[in-house]
Design an enzyme around this catalytic site. Structure first.
Site, PDB file in Angstrom:
ATOM      1  N   GLU A  72      42.927   0.895   6.571  1.00  0.00           N
ATOM      2  CA  GLU A  72      43.643   0.578   5.027  1.00  0.00           C
ATOM      3  C   GLU A  72      42.905   1.298   4.150  1.00  0.00           C
ATOM      4  O   GLU A  72      43.953   1.883   3.610  1.00  0.00           O
ATOM      5  CB  GLU A  72      43.485  -1.050   4.890  1.00  0.00           C
ATOM      6  CG  GLU A  72      44.079  -1.371   5.072  1.00  0.00           C
ATOM      7  CD  GLU A  72      43.799  -2.812   6.877  1.00  0.00           C
ATOM      8  OE1 GLU A  72      42.509  -2.284   6.715  1.00  0.00           O
ATOM      9  OE2 GLU A  72      43.972  -3.475   6.892  1.00  0.00           O
ATOM     10  N   HIS A 141      40.718 -14.434   2.778  1.00  0.00           N
ATOM     11  CA  HIS A 141      42.507 -14.587   3.158  1.00  0.00           C
ATOM     12  C   HIS A 141      43.658 -15.478   2.382  1.00  0.00           C
ATOM     13  O   HIS A 141      44.593 -15.868   1.549  1.00  0.00           O
ATOM     14  CB  HIS A 141      43.149 -15.387   4.209  1.00  0.00           C
ATOM     15  CG  HIS A 141      42.441 -14.855   5.506  1.00  0.00           C
ATOM     16  ND1 HIS A 141      41.333 -14.147   5.323  1.00  0.00           N
ATOM     17  CD2 HIS A 141      43.553 -13.731   6.326  1.00  0.00           C
ATOM     18  CE1 HIS A 141      41.994 -12.782   6.445  1.00  0.00           C
ATOM     19  NE2 HIS A 141      42.875 -13.481   7.052  1.00  0.00           N
TER      20      HIS A 141
HETATM   21  C1  LIG Z   1      41.105  -5.678   7.530  1.00  0.00           C
HETATM   22  C2  LIG Z   1      41.857  -6.368   8.030  1.00  0.00           C
HETATM   23  N1  LIG Z   1      43.176  -5.737   7.720  1.00  0.00           N
HETATM   24  C3  LIG Z   1      43.762  -6.820   8.811  1.00  0.00           C
HETATM   25  C4  LIG Z   1      43.217  -8.467   9.128  1.00  0.00           C
HETATM   26  C5  LIG Z   1      44.706  -8.740   9.846  1.00  0.00           C
HETATM   27  N2  LIG Z   1      43.926  -9.141  11.692  1.00  0.00           N
HETATM   28  C6  LIG Z   1      43.617 -10.039  11.812  1.00  0.00           C
HETATM   29  S1  LIG Z   1      43.532  -9.999  13.190  1.00  0.00           S
HETATM   30  C7  LIG Z   1      43.992  -8.799  13.263  1.00  0.00           C
HETATM   31  C8  LIG Z   1      43.604  -8.135  14.651  1.00  0.00           C
HETATM   32  C9  LIG Z   1      42.484  -7.626  15.018  1.00  0.00           C
HETATM   33  O1  LIG Z   1      42.097  -7.169  16.842  1.00  0.00           O
HETATM   34  P1  LIG Z   1      41.255  -6.857  17.642  1.00  0.00           P
HETATM   35  O2  LIG Z   1      39.853  -6.480  16.169  1.00  0.00           O
HETATM   36  O3  LIG Z   1      41.315  -6.430  18.084  1.00  0.00           O
HETATM   37  O4  LIG Z   1      40.730  -8.266  17.357  1.00  0.00           O
HETATM   38  P2  LIG Z   1      41.262  -9.583  17.822  1.00  0.00           P
HETATM   39  O5  LIG Z   1      41.938 -10.296  17.340  1.00  0.00           O
HETATM   40  O6  LIG Z   1      41.813  -9.321  19.394  1.00  0.00           O
HETATM   41  O7  LIG Z   1      40.247 -10.809  19.205  1.00  0.00           O
HETATM   42  C10 LIG Z   1      44.178  -8.252  12.359  1.00  0.00           C
HETATM   43  C11 LIG Z   1      45.517  -7.014  12.183  1.00  0.00           C
HETATM   44  C12 LIG Z   1      42.160  -8.002   8.935  1.00  0.00           C
HETATM   45  N3  LIG Z   1      41.837  -9.976   9.269  1.00  0.00           N
HETATM   46  N4  LIG Z   1      41.940  -7.257   7.820  1.00  0.00           N
END
Ligand SMILES: Cc1ncc(C[n+]2csc(CCOP(=O)(O)OP(=O)(O)O)c2C)c(N)n1
Lengths: 339, 313
Positions: A72, A141
């Site tokens: 971001e 959130h």
């Molecule tokens: C800074 C931020 N941007 C967006 C999100 C929304 N978000 C939550 S989990 C996620 C995906 C994360 O993927 P990964 O890090 O690979 O972990 P996984 O969910 O696959 O365990 C997103 C985009 C967030 N929580 N924090």
């Protein structure tokens, strides 16, 4: 400047087409993209099948919707750089909370870029973010933070409460040559209202009166405005309800004119209280119109602590239309209401 | 990699118990979720159990593990009990965060869980801070950063790896790579190869994160090296997420072979095949865990809800 042709104000429509807040946003983006090839949207998950909770689903100009990684802060800089180089970006965040990782770019760069160089250049950048809450989303959130963005010089802060405002203010924000933080409450997405189908903008910095009354002025924006309206209508309260629509610039003239009529002020600010939007309105009215106040002004909003997760605590934490009605009624009875 | 595994019966059974606990608890959460008894967004770890078990079995209570939003598996493997976990999901005062945190914010400092964060990336830095605290105080504990593949796109990930490497901090970076960021595949979110990237900063090992024994072996080497003062290490654990990003439904974008990709199936097959455990014994373990989950749910359901005054305290 193709936007100047549409720089006019529509009166609130009557008897027209009804669409949801979500569709109103979508239509605004669709119109902006069709109208101006420089407009593009960028953001994490902006291009996925959910289409930003539906607000960007199936857009005609798919090539102008760009997904990004979880980056971001850098992506805010990218959007700013693009804005300085001929485009009109809309950077979108699924939660305003995620935007906080970009505060360096937002406050030190985006907000300051015009002032820093003697206001010579344009920064046509819109940062859309959705405010969510509920279902135990918890402290990271569920934030609102509109007051906080407004604290920083150089950012306009827009918080539409109705579908009509959503389209008109979004288009005005995209047309604006300065950065705009555009905050949409997720709980408003399904609300319906009248929205003209032709392209229109609403002025930034002009309040809307949602209900006319004589004995109390309530200032409320976004979801709080809708809750306040419900409270007033359900209890038949004699309240002037003013929705500033934009936290910044703030339409103080309209608020003060109302307080001078009613003699009482309550601000419903669904945000953290300390140093916030509610505090700002109360301070400004007190400074400019102290004599008009018959009673201490009141702020209603969130407690001064992070959001809890347990449903039981959530239901206490967040004000409801019923609780707003109680506070308004007490105030109308001349009772002292605790902020 | 077809290196034959060597493992004691006791270790094998313990790894299995941890994985089964995660699996069965997660399946129970998924089954109960539609009844709305848990008002909190859940990111389940079904399919990813071997990473949690294989790594956390080398960690001590004093090691500080910082998690993101996908918490349940590693938190349980690190020592969080079923009762405080379920009570937290049920929003009760007896929950590990007293009902204030929910699924994404679990807290159990006695077991080295100083808190987890739902903003992707940030908690990686906290683990580096734990490593710094260990180094400055000359104490023998690790900081463990636990994150998904998509967190490697966040600047804070690089900044944290750089600082940990510069100072030779005792930090284990665990990338639990399930190949997806919500519905976005890795190929769309990362131009880099995670291992190549991590190797710029520190020794990095790739491991099949659906193989508990392989993960256990790789984590053992990495953690021993860190404890000996060898500086930070990176474990890249490739795994599969069987459920949707959030919630109780099966994932509709990842193709899962429930035999071949199942970490529990793999370990059970190994234990039986090598004569370390009998089928009856394994069935018994599953029953015991089921009873413990029943107990935790009964405990959670009978626990009091927080009272509104708590918001003012
Ligand atoms: C800074 C931020 N941007 C967006 C999100 C929304 N978000 C939550 S989990 C996620 C995906 C994360 O993927 P990964 O890090 O690979 O972990 P996984 O969910 O696959 O365990 C997103 C985009 C967030 N929580 N924090």
């Amino acid at each position: 400047m193709p936007w100047s042709r549409f720089d006019r104000t529509y009166e609130a429509p009557t008897g027209g087409r009804q669409i949801t807040y979500c569709d109103a946003l979508r239509e605004g983006i669709e119109q902006a993209m069709s109208h101006d090839p420089r407009v593009f949207a960028i953001g994490l998950d902006a291009d996925d099948k959910f289409g930003v909770f539906g607000s960007m689903r199936d857009l005609t100009h798919k090539d102008r919707v760009l997904g990004t990684p979880i980056s971001e802060n850098a992506m805010t800089g990218v959007a700013l750089g693009a804005a300085l180089s001929g485009l009109r970006p809309i950077h979108v965040h699924l939660r305003v909370d995620f935007m906080l990782t970009a505060m360096d770019q937002i406050v030190n760069y985006v907000a300051k870029w015009q002032d820093m160089f003697g206001r010579q250049g344009k920064v046509p950048l819109v940062i859309r973010a959705i405010v969510g809450r509920g279902w135990g989303c918890g402290a990271q959130h569920s934030q609102t933070l509109h007051g906080w963005f407004a604290h920083s010089p150089g950012l306009k802060v827009v918080t539409p409460s109705t579908p009509y405002d959503a389209t008109g203010l979004l288009l005005a924000s995209i047309a604006d040559d300065s950065p705009v933080v555009f905050l949409e409450h997720r709980w408003l997405y399904k609300n319906t209202g009248e929205v003209p189908s032709e392209l229109y903008t609403l002025p930034l910095g002009k309040a809307n009166v949602l209900h006319r009354g004589e004995r109390l002025t309530v200032v409320a924006n976004s979801l709080a405005a809708m809750h306040a309206l419900t409270a007033i209508e359900q209890h038949g309260l004699d309240v002037d309800l003013i929705d500033p629509r934009t936290i910044k610039p703030l339409d103080l003239d309209n608020i003060i004119a109302s307080v001078q009529r009613t003699g009482r002020l309550m601000v419903v600010d669904y945000d953290f209280p300390f140093g916030g939007f509610g505090a700002e309105v109360v301070a400004a009215v007190t400074e400019r119109s102290f004599d008009a106040l018959r009673q201490p002004p009141v702020r209603l909003g969130f407690p001064d602590r992070g959001m809890p997760s347990s449903g039981v605590l959530e239901r206490t934490y967040y004000p409801t239309p019923e609780r707003l009605a109680q506070a308004m009624t007490s105030m109308l009875l001349g009772e002292v209401v605790r902020s | 990699m077809t290196r034959p595994h060597t493992i004691t019966r006791e270790r094998g059974l313990r790894l299995l118990r941890t994985m089964r606990t995660i699996r069965q608890a997660s399946e129970r959460i998924a089954a109960l979720y539609p009844t709305n008894v848990m008002e909190t967004p859940v990111h389940l770890c079904i399919g990813q159990e071997a990473v949690a078990a294989g790594i956390c079995h080398h960690l001590q209570d004093r090691d500080q593990l910082f998690l993101g939003h996908r918490t349940h598996g590693p938190a349980m493997a690190k020592g969080l009990g079923l009762r405080p976990l379920f009570a937290e999901l049920y929003g009760r005062t007896t929950g590990c965060s007293r009902g204030f945190g929910g699924s994404m914010h679990l807290y159990d400092p006695e077991h080295g869980l100083p808190g987890s964060s739902a903003i992707v990336g940030g908690s990686i830095a906290l683990a580096v801070g734990a490593g710094l605290a260990a180094q400055l105080q000359k104490q023998d504990f690790l900081g463990v950063a636990w994150f998904g593949d998509a967190a490697t796109n966040a600047g804070v990930c690089y900044e944290s790896m750089n600082f940990a490497a510069l100072r030779g901090l005792p930090v284990l970076f665990v990338c639990e790579d399930n190949g997806y960021s919500n519905v976005m595949p890795k190929s769309v979110h990362s131009a880099h190869d995670i291992e190549t990237l991590a190797k710029v900063f520190m020794p990095t090992v790739a491991v099949d994160g659906t193989d508990a024994l392989a993960t256990f072996a790789a984590a053992g080497e990495a953690i021993a090296s860190i404890r000996q003062g060898g500086g930070p290490r990176f474990l890249h654990c490739q795994t599969k997420r069987w459920m949707k990003h959030q919630g109780h439904e099966k994932c509709d974008i990842v193709t899962v072979d429930r035999e071949r990709d199942c970490p529990i199936h793999k370990l059970e097959a190994f234990l039986r095949g090598s004569g370390l455990a009998s089928g009856a014994e394994l069935a018994q373990t599953a029953c015991e865990i089921e009873a413990a989950i029943d107990d935790a749910i009964a405990f959670a359901s009978a626990s009091p809800f927080p009272t509104p005054e708590l918001l003012e305290a």
